[in-house]
Structures are given as C-alpha cells and as structure tokens.
Design a protein around this motif. Structure first.
Motif, PDB file in Angstrom:
ATOM      1  N   THR A  66       3.965   0.897  -8.678  1.00  0.00           N
ATOM      2  CA  THR A  66       4.328   2.296  -8.456  1.00  0.00           C
ATOM      3  C   THR A  66       5.620   2.396  -7.658  1.00  0.00           C
ATOM      4  O   THR A  66       6.524   3.169  -7.995  1.00  0.00           O
ATOM      5  CB  THR A  66       3.195   3.026  -7.717  1.00  0.00           C
ATOM      6  N   GLU A  67       5.705   1.615  -6.587  1.00  0.00           N
ATOM      7  CA  GLU A  67       6.945   1.609  -5.788  1.00  0.00           C
ATOM      8  C   GLU A  67       8.146   1.207  -6.631  1.00  0.00           C
ATOM      9  O   GLU A  67       9.207   1.847  -6.574  1.00  0.00           O
ATOM     10  CB  GLU A  67       6.799   0.642  -4.616  1.00  0.00           C
ATOM     11  N   ALA A  68       7.985   0.127  -7.389  1.00  0.00           N
ATOM     12  CA  ALA A  68       9.111  -0.376  -8.181  1.00  0.00           C
ATOM     13  C   ALA A  68       9.551   0.633  -9.238  1.00  0.00           C
ATOM     14  O   ALA A  68      10.743   0.731  -9.561  1.00  0.00           O
ATOM     15  CB  ALA A  68       8.726  -1.697  -8.840  1.00  0.00           C
ATOM     16  N   ARG A  69       8.604   1.392  -9.754  1.00  0.00           N
ATOM     17  CA  ARG A  69       8.941   2.358 -10.809  1.00  0.00           C
ATOM     18  C   ARG A  69       9.631   3.600 -10.266  1.00  0.00           C
ATOM     19  O   ARG A  69      10.629   4.057 -10.836  1.00  0.00           O
ATOM     20  CB  ARG A  69       7.674   2.774 -11.565  1.00  0.00           C
ATOM     21  N   TRP A  70       9.107   4.160  -9.156  1.00  0.00           N
ATOM     22  CA  TRP A  70       9.534   5.493  -8.758  1.00  0.00           C
ATOM     23  C   TRP A  70      10.544   5.536  -7.619  1.00  0.00           C
ATOM     24  O   TRP A  70      11.342   6.471  -7.539  1.00  0.00           O
ATOM     25  CB  TRP A  70       8.313   6.338  -8.383  1.00  0.00           C
ATOM     26  N   GLY A 223       2.932   2.889  -2.177  1.00  0.00           N
ATOM     27  CA  GLY A 223       2.006   2.514  -3.234  1.00  0.00           C
ATOM     28  C   GLY A 223       1.082   3.623  -3.665  1.00  0.00           C
ATOM     29  O   GLY A 223       0.612   3.648  -4.802  1.00  0.00           O
ATOM     30  N   GLY A 224       0.808   4.568  -2.755  1.00  0.00           N
ATOM     31  CA  GLY A 224      -0.036   5.712  -3.105  1.00  0.00           C
ATOM     32  C   GLY A 224       0.744   6.925  -3.555  1.00  0.00           C
ATOM     33  O   GLY A 224       0.172   8.028  -3.670  1.00  0.00           O
ATOM     34  N   LEU A 225       2.033   6.762  -3.826  1.00  0.00           N
ATOM     35  CA  LEU A 225       2.871   7.882  -4.261  1.00  0.00           C
ATOM     36  C   LEU A 225       2.225   8.619  -5.427  1.00  0.00           C
ATOM     37  O   LEU A 225       1.788   8.006  -6.402  1.00  0.00           O
ATOM     38  CB  LEU A 225       4.242   7.349  -4.681  1.00  0.00           C
ATOM     39  N   SER A 226       2.167   9.940  -5.303  1.00  0.00           N
ATOM     40  CA  SER A 226       1.419  10.732  -6.283  1.00  0.00           C
ATOM     41  C   SER A 226       2.075  12.093  -6.464  1.00  0.00           C
ATOM     42  O   SER A 226       3.035  12.447  -5.770  1.00  0.00           O
ATOM     43  CB  SER A 226      -0.032  10.937  -5.812  1.00  0.00           C
ATOM     44  N   ILE A 227       1.508  12.842  -7.390  1.00  0.00           N
ATOM     45  CA  ILE A 227       1.836  14.253  -7.562  1.00  0.00           C
ATOM     46  C   ILE A 227       0.603  15.047  -7.173  1.00  0.00           C
ATOM     47  O   ILE A 227      -0.470  14.862  -7.755  1.00  0.00           O
ATOM     48  CB  ILE A 227       2.219  14.583  -9.014  1.00  0.00           C
ATOM     49  N   GLY A 228       0.720  15.911  -6.169  1.00  0.00           N
ATOM     50  CA  GLY A 228      -0.449  16.664  -5.719  1.00  0.00           C
ATOM     51  C   GLY A 228      -0.073  17.679  -4.663  1.00  0.00           C
ATOM     52  O   GLY A 228       1.101  18.027  -4.493  1.00  0.00           O
TER      53      GLY A 228
END
Length: 306
Positions: A66-70, A223-228
C-alpha cells in the motif's frame, strides 16, 4: 542459496545479502538494526540516508505494498516528510516476502512533551491532517470493506462486542459496569459530516517524528492508508495531548463537532480498551498510555472507570 528461517529474525548480514542480490548500489553501505523497528516491520539503517523495511509476517505484506503504491502520489502534496520508497524488492529464497528501501527521516517519537511542545506538535499535526484529508480521492473505491474496518464506522455491532469483551477481561483494571456505561454514552455519535477522504488511520506517537521542541518532522507507517471518515485520524489526540493541546489539534485539523465526537468514540474501544486487553502483558508502556487515554475519554462523558 540458504533459505530464510521464519523462526529467526533477519540480521544485518542477511540484509546485506538482500541488497547485493537486488539493489547492489547500496550493498557496500553500513547496515545495522534500527530502534525504529515496530510490530509490522523489521527495520535496518543503510548508511545515513536509507532504511530497509521487511514485513514481520505475511499479514503485513499488504501494508508495505500500500505504501509503495500510494505514497508517490500523495507525498508531493504534503509539506511534512513521509517515507519515500526508493525500491520495492521481490520475494526470494533469502526472504519470502516483498521488502522495501525508503529514505530515512530524522527525528524522535514524541515523548513527555511539555505544554509548549505539545502545542507545537498539535499545530503541525493538525495542519498535516488537514492537508491529507483535502487530497483528491474522488476516483477511488469508497467501499470500506476494500480498505479495512477503520475506514468504516466508529460504532458497529462488532465494536460493541469488543467493548463487552474488554470490559469483562479488564475487570482488574476497571469496573466493567462503568466501562459499559461510558461506551453507552460515547457510542451515540452523529453521521460523518463530510465525504470520505484519504486517511492515515494510525497517527499514534509511534508513527510520528518530532524535533526537540515538538515540531512535526515526519509521519511514518502508511500501511493502513485508506479512504474513509477523517475522524479516525484524530483519535490519538486523547493519548498524546492535554485538553488545551487537543483543542489546538482539533482547530488546526478543522474538525467539526460531529468529527470530534466520532474520533472520541474511535479512541475508546479499538485502539483503547481492546489494545489494552490484548497487549497488556507484552507492551506495558503502551498499555499505560492507553489506560490514561480511555480514562480521559470516559471522563469527558462523566464516567470514572475505576
């Protein structure tokens, strides 16, 4: 080639081998374990500028990816440094999971801050939240099941069950009747006041780096990056700050009443009671911090937990 032994923690020799195999540009630098290693990753310093992060278990691999992607998309729009991913490595016989090389961010976790340092951290952290929450998320999947439970609601049947479990399991620390009464009052929260946005989901002191006077120098572990709902990013205000500094972070983050009440509900059960219940024997320092946090939250609704 020697295969990785899951029973053993990786050491500097293994990390040097990993670098030689996949990123030889850094293989001749000094490699040493970092005190920044946390519950998700083994961390090794590489020279003075870089760090290697290796997921401790398969369950933390998704966080690394997730980190590497966003982060490359978000970092240019944030004024506070965040991990810059230099290289994402492949699994191999040496190490069976993806791992990454990131730029090292100097600073120390915030501990025992005086009033002035608390105010400076609250100001800079609140501004960071405001920046993150304003970034465009319109084209992304808004389903909380895609992102994890902290992208959902602060009050659910599952969280109700967690509260009951923790109340009974912590009866040597707190009066279970008082815990349940506090949650009954805290769980009455309004709907989210704004649309879903980018959220970090774990802005605890362990994931912040500050200067000696309290200014925010870096934010870690996306790592817990989210949409919310943005309220989840404010929950640790009750563990890091006194009442005066909490008002500062609330104001700088532009959190309205609904967001603040939802953040307070988030703080009480999941990161609060349940973490104390599950980790009190192996993380005494964190347990002490979270015990003070849940007591402060309960006091705001007129309940003493003891």
């Amino acid at each position: 080639m020697k295969q990785f032994d899951e029973e053993l923690a990786p050491d500097a020799c293994l990390v040097t081998q990993l670098l030689r195999a996949q990123f030889p540009q850094l293989a001749d630098h000094d490699v040493r374990p970092s005190q920044a290693s946390g519950s998700s990753n083994f961390v090794f310093r590489v020279g003075e500028e870089w760090a290697v992060r290796l997921p401790r278990t398969d369950g933390y691999t998704a966080d690394l990816l997730t980190e590497a992607r966003w982060l490359p998309h978000l970092a240019p729009h944030l004024t506070v440094p965040v991990p810059e991913v230099l290289f994402l490595a492949r699994p191999s016989g040496l190490f069976p999971r993806p791992w990454s090389i990131v730029r090292w961010i100097p600073g120390e976790p915030p501990e025992r801050l005086d009033r002035g340092a608390q105010a400076r951290l609250a100001t800079s952290l609140g501004r960071f939240m405001r920046q993150l929450h304003r970034l465009d998320a319109c084209d992304l999947d808004l389903d909380p099941h895609q992102w994890g439970y902290r992208a959902g609601e602060p009050v659910t049947e599952v969280i109700d069950r967690w509260a009951d479990t923790a109340a009974e399991g912590l009866r040597d620390l707190f009066d279970p009747r008082q815990v349940k009464e506090a949650w009954r009052r805290l769980r009455r929260v309004p709907p989210a006041s704004g649309p879903p946005c980018w959220i970090h989901t774990d802005l605890s002191s362990e994931n912040l780096l500050v200067s000696g006077d309290g200014n925010l120098l870096g934010v870690l572990d996306f790592g817990g990056l989210s949409i919310g709902d943005r309220s989840v990013d404010l929950l640790y205000a009750w563990s890091m700050f006194d009442q005066e500094a909490r008002e500062v972070v609330r104001r700088k983050a532009e959190a309205d009443e609904a967001t603040w009440l939802r953040a307070r509900a988030w703080a009480f059960v999941g990161p609060g009671l349940l973490t104390i219940h599950d980790y009190r024997d192996c993380m005494p320092a964190r347990t002490a911090t979270l015990t003070a946090m849940v007591q402060a939250v309960a006091a705001e609704v007129g309940v003493s937990l003891r």
